[in-house]
Motif scaffolding. Sequence first.
Motif, short mmCIF file in Angstrom:
data_model
loop_
_atom_site.label_atom_id
_atom_site.label_comp_id
_atom_site.label_asym_id
_atom_site.label_seq_id
_atom_site.Cartn_x
_atom_site.Cartn_y
_atom_site.Cartn_z
N MET A 192 0.86 -1.17 0.00
CA MET A 192 0.00 0.00 0.00
C MET A 192 0.90 1.23 0.00
O MET A 192 1.79 1.37 0.83
CB MET A 192 -0.89 -0.04 1.25
N PRO A 193 0.68 2.16 -0.93
CA PRO A 193 1.52 3.36 -0.99
C PRO A 193 1.26 4.28 0.21
O PRO A 193 0.16 4.35 0.73
CB PRO A 193 1.11 4.03 -2.29
N VAL A 194 2.31 4.95 0.60
CA VAL A 194 2.23 5.88 1.72
C VAL A 194 1.94 7.27 1.17
O VAL A 194 2.60 7.73 0.25
CB VAL A 194 3.54 5.88 2.52
N ALA A 195 0.96 7.95 1.74
CA ALA A 195 0.58 9.28 1.28
C ALA A 195 1.49 10.33 1.90
O ALA A 195 2.03 10.15 3.00
CB ALA A 195 -0.87 9.57 1.65
N VAL A 196 1.65 11.43 1.17
CA VAL A 196 2.48 12.54 1.65
C VAL A 196 1.94 13.04 2.99
O VAL A 196 2.71 13.31 3.92
CB VAL A 196 2.51 13.68 0.61
N GLU A 197 0.62 13.16 3.11
CA GLU A 197 0.02 13.66 4.35
C GLU A 197 0.35 12.76 5.54
O GLU A 197 0.54 13.25 6.66
CB GLU A 197 -1.49 13.79 4.22
N ASP A 198 0.41 11.44 5.29
CA ASP A 198 0.74 10.50 6.37
C ASP A 198 2.16 10.71 6.89
O ASP A 198 2.39 10.72 8.10
CB ASP A 198 0.57 9.06 5.90
N ILE A 199 3.10 10.91 5.97
CA ILE A 199 4.48 11.14 6.38
C ILE A 199 4.60 12.48 7.10
O ILE A 199 5.31 12.61 8.09
CB ILE A 199 5.43 11.07 5.17
N MET A 200 3.88 13.50 6.61
CA MET A 200 3.92 14.81 7.27
C MET A 200 3.38 14.69 8.69
O MET A 200 3.94 15.25 9.63
CB MET A 200 3.10 15.85 6.50
N ARG A 201 2.30 13.93 8.88
CA ARG A 201 1.76 13.72 10.23
C ARG A 201 2.75 12.95 11.11
O ARG A 201 2.89 13.24 12.29
CB ARG A 201 0.42 13.00 10.16
N LEU A 202 3.44 11.96 10.53
CA LEU A 202 4.44 11.21 11.28
C LEU A 202 5.56 12.13 11.75
O LEU A 202 5.94 12.11 12.93
CB LEU A 202 5.02 10.09 10.41
N LEU A 203 6.08 12.96 10.85
CA LEU A 203 7.15 13.88 11.22
C LEU A 203 6.68 14.90 12.26
O LEU A 203 7.43 15.24 13.18
CB LEU A 203 7.69 14.58 9.98
N CYS A 204 5.45 15.37 12.12
CA CYS A 204 4.90 16.30 13.11
C CYS A 204 4.77 15.63 14.47
O CYS A 204 5.08 16.22 15.50
CB CYS A 204 3.54 16.82 12.66
N SER A 205 4.32 14.38 14.47
CA SER A 205 4.16 13.65 15.72
C SER A 205 5.51 13.45 16.42
O SER A 205 5.63 13.65 17.64
CB SER A 205 3.52 12.29 15.43
N ILE A 206 6.52 13.11 15.66
CA ILE A 206 7.86 12.92 16.24
C ILE A 206 8.37 14.23 16.82
O ILE A 206 8.89 14.27 17.93
CB ILE A 206 8.83 12.38 15.17
N SER A 207 8.22 15.32 16.08
CA SER A 207 8.73 16.59 16.56
C SER A 207 7.93 17.10 17.77
O SER A 207 8.49 17.73 18.66
CB SER A 207 8.75 17.63 15.45
N GLU A 208 6.63 16.83 17.81
CA GLU A 208 5.84 17.22 18.99
C GLU A 208 6.26 16.41 20.21
O GLU A 208 6.35 16.95 21.31
CB GLU A 208 4.35 17.00 18.72
N GLU A 209 6.51 15.12 20.00
CA GLU A 209 6.91 14.25 21.10
C GLU A 209 8.23 14.73 21.71
O GLU A 209 8.40 14.71 22.93
CB GLU A 209 7.07 12.81 20.60
N ARG A 210 9.13 15.20 20.88
CA ARG A 210 10.43 15.66 21.37
C ARG A 210 10.43 17.15 21.69
O ARG A 210 11.48 17.70 22.00
CB ARG A 210 11.50 15.34 20.34
N LYS A 211 9.30 17.79 21.58
CA LYS A 211 9.14 19.22 21.90
C LYS A 211 10.16 20.08 21.13
O LYS A 211 10.79 20.97 21.68
CB LYS A 211 9.30 19.46 23.39
N MET A 212 10.30 19.79 19.85
CA MET A 212 11.27 20.49 19.00
C MET A 212 10.73 21.85 18.59
O MET A 212 9.56 22.00 18.28
CB MET A 212 11.57 19.66 17.75
N LYS A 213 11.62 22.84 18.60
CA LYS A 213 11.30 24.18 18.10
C LYS A 213 12.47 24.62 17.24
O LYS A 213 13.60 24.22 17.44
CB LYS A 213 11.08 25.17 19.24
#
Length: 108
Positions: free
Chosen positions: A1-22
């Motif tokens: 199943m192909p991965v959508a651009v929006e899914d990867i963007m959400r994954l990257l956002c989730s990782i950065s939120e978890e690490r409290k990145m600014k």
Amino acid sequence: MPVAVEDIMRLLCSISEERKMKAAVKHSGRGALVTGAVAFVGGLVGGPPGLAVGGAVGGLLGAWMTSGQFKPVPQIIMELPPAEQQKLFNEATAIIRPCRSSCWRCWP
């Protein structure tokens, strides 16, 4: 199943939120310039002690000037234009894509 651009963007956002990145968007260079300039002037006026005082005062001034200029990484990612999101998507999928080599299995 192909991965959508929006899914990867959400994954990257989730990782950065978890690490409290600014990230500083544009103003870190200005803060560094102010810090260096005040430290330089302090060094010229007061020698080594003036350099120390100038660096401290310049650092405080630079921090004050750039306060509020930092954006959370998820906000930066979601504000990227579609072409930049596609580029980020390509780079992220290249990293997380399973290896196809028979001698090394990245994923069970």
